[in-house]
Design an enzyme around this catalytic site. Sequence first.
Site, mmCIF file in Angstrom:
data_model
loop_
_atom_site.group_PDB
_atom_site.id
_atom_site.type_symbol
_atom_site.label_atom_id
_atom_site.label_comp_id
_atom_site.label_asym_id
_atom_site.label_seq_id
_atom_site.Cartn_x
_atom_site.Cartn_y
_atom_site.Cartn_z
ATOM 1 N N HIS B 347 0.706 -1.146 -0.097
ATOM 2 C CA HIS B 347 -0.053 0.078 0.004
ATOM 3 C C HIS B 347 0.989 1.230 0.058
ATOM 4 C CE1 HIS B 347 0.054 1.166 4.476
ATOM 5 N NE2 HIS B 347 0.220 0.011 4.722
ATOM 6 N N GLU B 394 -5.095 1.211 2.767
ATOM 7 C CA GLU B 394 -4.951 0.234 3.596
ATOM 8 C C GLU B 394 -5.119 0.552 5.105
ATOM 9 O OE1 GLU B 394 -2.216 -2.848 5.706
ATOM 10 O OE2 GLU B 394 -2.318 -0.724 5.953
ATOM 11 N N SER B 628 -12.654 -37.819 12.624
ATOM 12 C CA SER B 628 -12.284 -38.628 11.676
ATOM 13 C C SER B 628 -12.411 -38.317 10.360
ATOM 14 C CB SER B 628 -13.106 -39.998 12.018
ATOM 15 O OG SER B 628 -14.521 -39.658 11.771
ATOM 16 N N HIS B 685 -12.089 -19.223 3.467
ATOM 17 C CA HIS B 685 -10.800 -19.993 3.362
ATOM 18 C C HIS B 685 -11.138 -20.708 4.604
ATOM 19 C CE1 HIS B 685 -7.126 -21.712 2.657
ATOM 20 N NE2 HIS B 685 -7.041 -20.880 1.597
#
Lengths: 743, 743
Positions: B347, B394, B628, B685
Amino acid sequence: MNLKTTASSIALFLLLQSSYAQQKLSGFSSEHAQQQQDLEARFDKGLSAAAIGNNIRTLSAKQHYLGMPRDKWVAENILQQFKSYGWDAHLETYQVLFPTPKTRVLEASYPAGYKAVLKEPALKEDASTGQPDELPTYNAWSADGDVTGELVFVNYGLPEDYEYLERLGIDVKGKIVIAKYGRSWRGIKPKVAQEHGAIGTLIYSDPKDDGYYQGDVYPVGPYKSEYGVQRGSIMDMVIYPGDPLTPGVGATENAQRLERSAATNLLKIPVLPISYHDAAPLLAALEGPVAPDAWRGALPFTYHIGPGKAKVHLKLEFDWKMVPAYNVIATMKGSQFPDQWVIRGNHHDAWVYGAADPISGLSSLLEEAKAIGELAKNGYKPKRTLVYAAWDGEEPGLLGSTEWVEAHAAELQQKAVAYINSDGNSRGFLGVGGSHALEPFMGEIAKSITDPQTKVSIFERKQASDLVSAASTKAKKDILAKKDMTISALGSGSDYSSFLQHLGIPSLNVGFGGEGAGGEYHSIYDTYENYSRFKDPGFEYGVALSRLAGHAALRLADADVLPFDFRSLSKTINGYTTDLLSLAEQMRENTAVENQIISNNAYQLAGDVTKPLKAPVAKPEVPYIDFSKLQNALVALDKTAQHLQDARKPQLPAAQLEVLNKALYQAEQQLLHEQGLPNRAWYKHVIYAPGFYTGYGVKTMPGIREAIEQRRWKEAEEQIGIAATAINRLTDYLEKTFNSIRN
Amino acid sequence: MNLKTTASSIALFLLLQSSYAQQKLSGFSSEHAQQQQDLEARFDKGLSAAAIGNNIRTLSAKQHYLGMPRDKWVAENILQQFKSYGWDAHLETYQVLFPTPKTRVLEASYPAGYKAVLKEPALKEDASTGQPDELPTYNAWSADGDVTGELVFVNYGLPEDYEYLERLGIDVKGKIVIAKYGRSWRGIKPKVAQEHGAIGTLIYSDPKDDGYYQGDVYPVGPYKSEYGVQRGSIMDMVIYPGDPLTPGVGATENAQRLERSAATNLLKIPVLPISYHDAAPLLAALEGPVAPDAWRGALPFTYHIGPGKAKVHLKLEFDWKMVPAYNVIATMKGSQFPDQWVIRGNHHDAWVYGAADPISGLSSLLEEAKAIGELAKNGYKPKRTLVYAAWDGEEPGLLGSTEWVEAHAAELQQKAVAYINSDGNSRGFLGVGGSHALEPFMGEIAKSITDPQTKVSIFERKQASDLVSAASTKAKKDILAKKDMTISALGSGSDYSSFLQHLGIPSLNVGFGGEGAGGEYHSIYDTYENYSRFKDPGFEYGVALSRLAGHAALRLADADVLPFDFRSLSKTINGYTTDLLSLAEQMRENTAVENQIISNNAYQLAGDVTKPLKAPVAKPEVPYIDFSKLQNALVALDKTAQHLQDARKPQLPAAQLEVLNKALYQAEQQLLHEQGLPNRAWYKHVIYAPGFYTGYGVKTMPGIREAIEQRRWKEAEEQIGIAATAINRLTDYLEKTFNSIRN
């Protein structure tokens, strides 16, 4: 089932309860246990919190340091109290060296006009302070000296701090160092400075350690204020305590005395304690590297290590006088075993007023004496002789107790069943240290005494505190699983030292603390006003101490079988041995890894070019050490301790009991090594000693541990042999005892 | 063997050496590797420390925060630089909300006459400071407010601090809290305060954290002085970053905008950052309990928690303006794959002068662009398109980059090979965080770049630093055994966030640091003068950053096979899973033990009656959690990652390579979960996110980890399912890719 039956059931239940309680007095037949519990109940009724408070007020009203008239006044007051309680009491006087200050100058060329105040101001909120001629702030046994030099800040002044200075390329040779109080006994700081060539030492109290960082300062709260100073001895008492001129013998009138210059426990450089008010300008003027995080205190500037522009001038002169040390010794003769002595002591001398240190503990002791005196007036006769002692000259270096012990050494090794010490006392949690053969005994007592604040037993409260403050979940689980009390090992710092470490007499040090923290220690602010506001306002922990120490003394005096349990000692020594093995193992691994890091050049590569710091020097690899002699000795001790424990019953015939009891209380002497520890022969116990570089802090199995810590491998194996021999001697002795009572 | 043969042997040896070196460029055929290394050597020659220093000086000469004229001037200067280096460059402008202060009042009834200064003074030693109209000290996105209330000190203002306050019986409802900067991203403090009902928040810089306690203060040293203040955003960017009015879409002129009150990442209470000069009188006036050790700072008084006599009045008003954010976008078109973009960004906006933050990193980026421009002038054409970006806005919340990413989302998910971010840079040690499939790639580069100070590789220097600072011998041994570089996971705090966490574009954040610590961050003292004295005096670490990021960009642009290695990702996720298992296990054990301690009444028993502290509340036992699905998913990923790694060779036919490369760089998008994290759908994500209560600090496998940490067991199992599904999706995707290049 009618009402009457129910009542009977309840009575039976209560009887069972009470007989269960009786079983907790180990060493007593069940009949005697009941008697002893009744006795203790009457003893407890004789204790008065108010009386303890009055004694604290009276005895701390004026300053009373060793050698001054008021010191004698206090001794005589105590003497009269003992006598009035019906004890046979007398003063036992030794002639000891004791320096007091004549000249104290601390000044500096920078910051300009700097001159240390060196004086604690009176407070209008505390009427005790500011009396005429208060003992100036100083460290007893500092050398006379007049030195000028650059100043270097050395953190707490411990060996590892000098290792870091070396990495910085800073040498203290020819310089004056300034160290913080804390982390070690104060006397270690000038000793290590002297070892590194410093010409003088200042020790100051950083507000991080006992001042405003910790809490509100006196008189708002209990912590150390701007001008507060900790006085104190810097005699190198890890070499030997007591009168420096008469090591190993009583400092009687005609004792042979060393020249002062020949006393190996006196340092050669001048040393002065100062307040943070006096330290701050000197510290703020330092230049050089910024001190690492662990070195920084709470003063509002960047801590540098130095040196800087300042040349510091330190001039100290002392009046090296011989003075009388008045021990007060009170006895109540044993009806059955007059030559078996249960000894209880606390010192009476203070640096100034000493309400907490030592008068709080002393007042509990006097209260015990009073209550026992009342029992005696009502017909009680202890089976064994009770010896109650108020020591003089503890503050300068355990002088009174050490000289008395040295003077009576042979007799004590014959007669002393145990020594029970206390010192300053405050609100909080039970603390017990001492001979581990007495660990279960003290556990029983701790479970039977009620904490004044919470009304659970003092054992339970201590365990709660341990639980809450334990650092890891694993540690917490271990404590939750624990049913028995653990007692700590004793280093130094109070009058048990000569009993335990010089003569091998089973010893205990008891008290309460943890909620009475403050900054008054060895300052003029250790007053009744301070004590009664912050340390133990209702003196109820004073009563708890009287109960704790008094019950211990009475049980030892009256037990059918003395309550020594060598299984606890054996278990404890096993634990220490495991520690030592793991210490050696960790040092081996750390050294290997650290040497690899050094040889990888990682320190240079990780270093900041603007902050030069040499890599540490690689250390020789740690060899494998042969612990087998010790391990084998412990296997044998373990077995024998169990045999003996199974055999020792109050029901044994009287003659066998007498043999057994004498053997039990003298057994710990088998753990003495006549030649003593390397370079400090006065310390003869192979299990307990103060650390050479910690002072008060204990080193268990000191010969072995210090050899390993200081990387003297050959010495470590020699010391393993010495400890194993001593333990085998104890095992043989206990086995012989076991056989003698079996036959 | 004659001399000639020997010379040949040496030549052969050198050739082997060099071919060995070539092999280190994974993704390149050996011929291309040699070309690439030559290219990098020419690139390096184009870098100039002096030029970096000049850019830092020029671009930080005046303040240039978002929305002011100088911000545009800086963007245009950068634009011109790109153009002059031969890049195709333009401004891309978004319209964003940005508040600046109109009214700032902080006053108190006690201490009498207290009025906060709220102003950083100019320093004669730093000519940059004290220019007209310096942006006042404030926290952007504070609510407007006019509140009066008692003050409570809340340590760092984190959830655990409020748990302790609850034990003390102190409620912040209706009160103003004062928190220290540090330990978390600043925005967490007012958020947690608001959650607990506070009506305002002050955040101050304690000298313990970045002031005199750490080192000499500016201008003598780099640390924060008495009046220094850290500005900064408190937008709740863990909900979403970027323009608060346009979540998920680009803030273009005509974008649909929320009402400000509907923006879920804006807090409702007024918040003001202050210096310790302004904080000290307020803190000193607090009463109530003494703050526990971990809460205390370095100011010279006892820290109390409060409240006290002081009623504090805080009045804040802001100018909520729409302003243009000027992103500078420069491209150099790829000769073979113009639709594959290697993006590099930093930035350009600052809070005030911003020499370190962000201009130091930006100047390295510009230097890369210059050197690449020179290569291009000499005939170099990257295979893939290089996109160099200088982001605006930013500081207030990643505005410029986020809006650009949101505006170009679909195109970026098609074309973006990777995003390489930097920000402030200084002397010290390599730092790399990002997508773990790029870990071996970054390791190769780090091993090939020389550290300016030590002349070993930046990898080696970092490892040396890790070694020296590792906390345990075990950790040191692990590092000694390690041959490969580890990169960290990314949370938030710079412009990679939207690329990685919103779009799943492989991202890296690179820089140097650790030897440039100071207190200038977001203050008027972040100047060229400061930077060139303390951060990177010769700008050599600026050059090192250009090499690091530049080589990475060039290799990604030119690689035959893109250097993604999903074995590293798989290994890393396996490690996180092990962490999570052990986290749950430890919580289970700790909860059980802690509940037992609570039910034993130990807290009450251990407590000091003069310092009331409630016992913690018992917590529900921790159930066993079914991991699991995740564990099975990882077994599969591991195998497939190995298959693919074995198959990906530069020698593959071009068509297959093209398929492979596109698949490789788009693969990480398979780890996105379209519905995002619970209560913060913008973060998609499943492996990386900023922590809900840490801010900048990453939470790996955030859905699972935060559910466990916050004891939402059902959610934890749901999130395990979501993560497993995403990982299986990635595995299938990679397996499909593997099959497509095999056939």
